[in-house]
Design a protein around this motif. Structure first.
Motif, mmCIF file in Angstrom:
data_model
loop_
_atom_site.group_PDB
_atom_site.id
_atom_site.type_symbol
_atom_site.label_atom_id
_atom_site.label_comp_id
_atom_site.label_asym_id
_atom_site.label_seq_id
_atom_site.Cartn_x
_atom_site.Cartn_y
_atom_site.Cartn_z
ATOM 1 N N GLY A 1 0.854 -1.143 -0.131
ATOM 2 C CA GLY A 1 -0.140 -0.195 -0.133
ATOM 3 C C GLY A 1 0.832 1.249 0.002
ATOM 4 N N TRP A 2 0.188 2.328 0.027
ATOM 5 C CA TRP A 2 0.941 3.527 -0.069
ATOM 6 C C TRP A 2 1.473 3.990 1.491
ATOM 7 N N TYR A 3 0.528 3.876 2.366
ATOM 8 C CA TYR A 3 0.796 3.954 3.665
ATOM 9 C C TYR A 3 1.690 5.521 3.898
ATOM 10 N N GLY A 4 1.124 6.529 3.602
ATOM 11 C CA GLY A 4 1.451 7.584 3.820
ATOM 12 C C GLY A 4 2.942 8.188 3.006
ATOM 13 N N GLY A 5 3.219 7.206 1.794
ATOM 14 C CA GLY A 5 4.340 7.515 1.253
ATOM 15 C C GLY A 5 5.372 6.434 1.281
ATOM 16 N N ALA A 6 5.260 5.559 2.251
ATOM 17 C CA ALA A 6 6.380 4.572 2.637
ATOM 18 C C ALA A 6 6.318 3.527 1.160
ATOM 19 N N ASN A 7 5.157 3.272 0.714
ATOM 20 C CA ASN A 7 5.021 2.595 -0.450
ATOM 21 C C ASN A 7 5.597 1.003 -0.054
ATOM 22 N N GLU A 8 5.328 0.292 0.775
ATOM 23 C CA GLU A 8 5.659 -0.816 1.186
ATOM 24 C C GLU A 8 4.519 -2.058 1.489
ATOM 25 N N LYS A 9 5.157 -3.221 1.984
ATOM 26 C CA LYS A 9 4.075 -4.274 2.294
ATOM 27 C C LYS A 9 4.310 -4.126 3.811
ATOM 28 N N ARG A 10 2.988 -4.336 4.247
ATOM 29 C CA ARG A 10 2.948 -4.271 5.768
ATOM 30 C C ARG A 10 2.094 -5.655 6.397
ATOM 31 N N SER A 11 2.600 -6.474 7.023
ATOM 32 C CA SER A 11 1.791 -7.539 7.501
ATOM 33 C C SER A 11 1.181 -7.343 8.780
ATOM 34 N N ILE A 12 0.307 -7.919 9.420
ATOM 35 C CA ILE A 12 -0.348 -7.819 10.647
ATOM 36 C C ILE A 12 -0.440 -8.924 11.369
ATOM 37 N N GLY A 13 -0.354 -9.086 12.614
ATOM 38 C CA GLY A 13 -0.355 -10.059 13.344
ATOM 39 C C GLY A 13 -1.764 -10.566 13.715
ATOM 40 N N GLY A 14 -1.987 -11.780 14.045
ATOM 41 C CA GLY A 14 -3.496 -12.438 14.310
ATOM 42 C C GLY A 14 -4.271 -11.557 14.992
ATOM 43 N N ASN A 15 -3.995 -10.817 16.130
ATOM 44 C CA ASN A 15 -4.759 -9.976 16.881
ATOM 45 C C ASN A 15 -4.656 -8.859 16.785
ATOM 46 N N TYR A 16 -4.030 -8.304 15.840
ATOM 47 C CA TYR A 16 -3.796 -6.924 15.443
ATOM 48 C C TYR A 16 -4.881 -5.928 15.921
ATOM 49 N N TYR A 17 -6.121 -6.343 15.313
ATOM 50 C CA TYR A 17 -7.358 -5.544 15.485
ATOM 51 C C TYR A 17 -7.917 -5.518 16.904
ATOM 52 N N ASP A 18 -7.446 -6.252 17.857
ATOM 53 C CA ASP A 18 -8.107 -6.743 19.014
ATOM 54 C C ASP A 18 -9.539 -6.815 18.803
ATOM 55 N N TRP A 19 -10.199 -7.688 18.230
ATOM 56 C CA TRP A 19 -11.415 -7.767 17.899
ATOM 57 C C TRP A 19 -12.431 -7.675 19.032
ATOM 58 N N ALA A 20 -12.097 -8.051 20.055
ATOM 59 C CA ALA A 20 -12.704 -8.492 21.383
ATOM 60 C C ALA A 20 -13.012 -6.833 21.800
ATOM 61 N N GLY A 21 -11.898 -6.063 21.768
ATOM 62 C CA GLY A 21 -12.156 -4.682 22.097
ATOM 63 C C GLY A 21 -12.773 -4.029 21.136
ATOM 64 N N THR A 22 -12.547 -4.223 19.924
ATOM 65 C CA THR A 22 -13.359 -3.522 18.886
ATOM 66 C C THR A 22 -14.893 -3.864 18.861
ATOM 67 N N TYR A 23 -15.143 -5.071 18.995
ATOM 68 C CA TYR A 23 -16.665 -5.468 19.062
ATOM 69 C C TYR A 23 -17.489 -4.845 20.114
ATOM 70 N N SER A 24 -16.621 -4.824 21.386
ATOM 71 C CA SER A 24 -17.503 -4.386 22.493
ATOM 72 C C SER A 24 -17.462 -2.799 22.365
#
Ligand code: FUL
Length: 498
Positions: free
Chosen positions: A200-223
């Motif tokens: 992605g562009w990511y503010g000009g970084a133009n790179e690949k970024r991978s995220i870990g399994g719990n990156y979005y903390d879905w438990a917190g986001t859903y609540s």
């Protein structure tokens, strides 16, 4: 007791009485009501399943760059519709039989269709309405005027934001969620797409970024989501500490398994396409599909809009297989939905109305092989009263039972519909249909249009298609069920198309 406490006492007893009569588990002992079987739907899920069909609208910077996934480096100035009309979208969707609309408030490119306070990459920096416009607001208001529900898609993956992949993005994501779930009235569903991480562009970084399994903390986001909108249905994942209300069905081609359980496993397990018969939570399927090959508008797809017969096929393979249908309508660069999409959507809704208008069962005499406690409350006639709250039930030990429908004159039909009373769980595993010909019962199974799993689950609604038959008697036999079957509706219909 003073006046205030007398009043409180009456309110309390009246509420308790009401709760007792409305709650199936509490009132069980009183009228021999069947015990619940397996995981049960919550009220939000029941309401969602009753909606049957609702629309997706894909609209973003992609509409102006002719892309499906924007990289995130596009200029907000490209967003410049000449004739944006959210009321037209709402009318088109309503005419297509949709009960609500889910808008791509932010797709993977990160462009926001509302003037978010947390980014410059939004409508506020576009020429449209001199940066004073808000598509989310306009559509939420148009939906209200047309009597539709309104919802949003907020892509977790954001290819524009510089901090994507780092903790700062989660704060940004939740700030945006808070804006959307606070400022636009009731939101019936939140759609968190599964595409995540990558280049992605990511503010000009133009790179690949991978995220870990719990990156979005879905438990917190859903609540957070449920705190801001207590009646919202969450579409997404299941895992430790978080549970979506609806699940993806494993394909975007517009169909779910013939066998389709609403149950899945809390730990995230279960087959997306078929559900899990022994699952430990309720998580029904939602069939998402676009009326065109792509999700966003492309002129070169103007002659590839799904036609009536394809759309009916999708209807039978989603709504007719115990799932909801989420049908996408892309918006053109001028800000409107194309007339072909509009016409084809309407043709589908008209056909659904036409096919399911006249339930021939209404005039048939019904005989049941067993009625629970020989009690009128659970009589076979309940399957034709069109009330979702009444149903035919058998005694507890009965896992196989039949209803025979006798027509006064030979009846011709090519569609069979059945619905279970799902507030007490999904039960039926297998059923059989037979019709009488020359004094003999003939199995319908060899005539089915689908040659797949055959007659298995029912759930919220199952529709079976077959070439027209003419008969005076039809027999519907449940041959295997998790517990005594509870059937709230049966219908037979004659569609003009075989
Ligand atoms: C997918 C996305 O990547 C598509 O662009 C689209 O939004 C679809 C509904 O979900 O996973």
């Amino acid at each position: 007791m003073n006046k205030k406490s007398i009043k409180r006492y009456f309110v309390y007893t009246a509420t308790t009485a009401l709760l007792l009569s409305a709650n199936p588990i509490l009132s069980y002992a009183q009228d021999n009501e069947p015990m619940p079987c397996g995981p049960l739907p919550n009220d939000i899920q029941l309401k969602m399943q009753d909606m049957d069909m609702y629309a997706f609208i894909h609209y973003s910077i992609n509409t102006y760059t002719d892309q499906e996934w924007g990289f995130g480096n596009e200029s907000a100035r490209l967003f410049n519709p000449s004739n944006l009309d959210c009321r037209q979208w709402a009318r088109v969707c309503k005419q297509a039989g949709m009960k609500g609309i889910i808008l791509t408030a932010k797709h993977h490119c990160g462009f926001c269709l509302w003037p978010s306070a947390y980014t410059e990459f939004s409508v506020k920096n576009s020429p449209w309405k001199d940066g004073k416009g808000d598509v989310v607001r306009e559509l939420s208001e148009a939906c209200k005027k047309e009597g539709l529900k309104f919802a949003v898609y907020l892509s977790p993956w954001d290819r524009n934001f510089a901090e994507y992949g780092r903790p700062e993005y989660i704060t940004y994501f939740r700030n945006q969620l808070t804006e959307l779930l606070t400022n636009y009235g009731d939101i019936f569903e939140i759609w968190f797409d599964g595409a995540n991480g990558g280049d992605g562009w990511y503010g000009g970084a133009n790179e690949k970024r991978s995220i870990g399994g719990n990156y979005y903390d879905w438990a917190g986001t859903y609540s957070l989501v449920r705190k801001l909108q207590p009646n919202i249905a969450v579409w997404g994942n299941r895992g430790k500490g978080y549970q979506a209300d609806l699940r993806w069905v494993g394909t975007e081609a517009g169909f779910v398994g013939e066998t389709n359980w609403c149950t899945m496993f809390k730990d995230g397990g279960g087959d997306l396409h078929y559900g899990a018969e022994t699952g430990d939570c309720w998580c029904p399927g939602e069939v998402d599909v676009s009326i065109r090959p792509g999700w966003f508008y492309h002129t070169y797809e103007d002659d590839k809009v799904k036609d009536l017969s394809k759309l009916m096929d999708i209807y039978y393979k989603s709504v007719g297989r115990n799932a909801t249908l989420l049908l996408n309508f892309p918006v053109m660069p001028n800000g409107r939905i194309h007339p072909t999409d509009s016409l084809n959507g309407k043709a589908m809704a008209d056909m659904v109305k036409r096919v399911f208008k006249d339930n021939l069962i209404r005039k048939a005499k019904i005989t049941a092989s067993n009625v629970r406690g020989k009690n009128k409350h659970y009589r076979a006639e309940n399957v034709k009263d069109d009330k979702a709250t009444t149903y035919w039930a058998t005694d507890d030990e009965v896992k196989s039972a039949s209803l025979t429908f006798e027509f006064a004159k030979p009846a011709s039909f090519n569609r069979f519909l059945a619905e279970e009373y799902i507030p007490l769980g999904q039960r039926v595993k297998k059923f059989q249909l037979e019709y009488e010909q020359n004094g003999e019962w003939v199995a319908l199974k060899d005539k089915l249009v689908e040659k797949g799993d055959g007659l298995t689950t029912i759930g919220h609604r199952r529709i079976i298609c077959f070439p027209t038959i003419t008969t005076t008697r039809l027999r519907f036999t449940i041959t295997d069920s998790k517990a005594c079957p509870l059937i709230s509706k049966v219908g037979v219909y004659c569609s003009p198309e075989d």
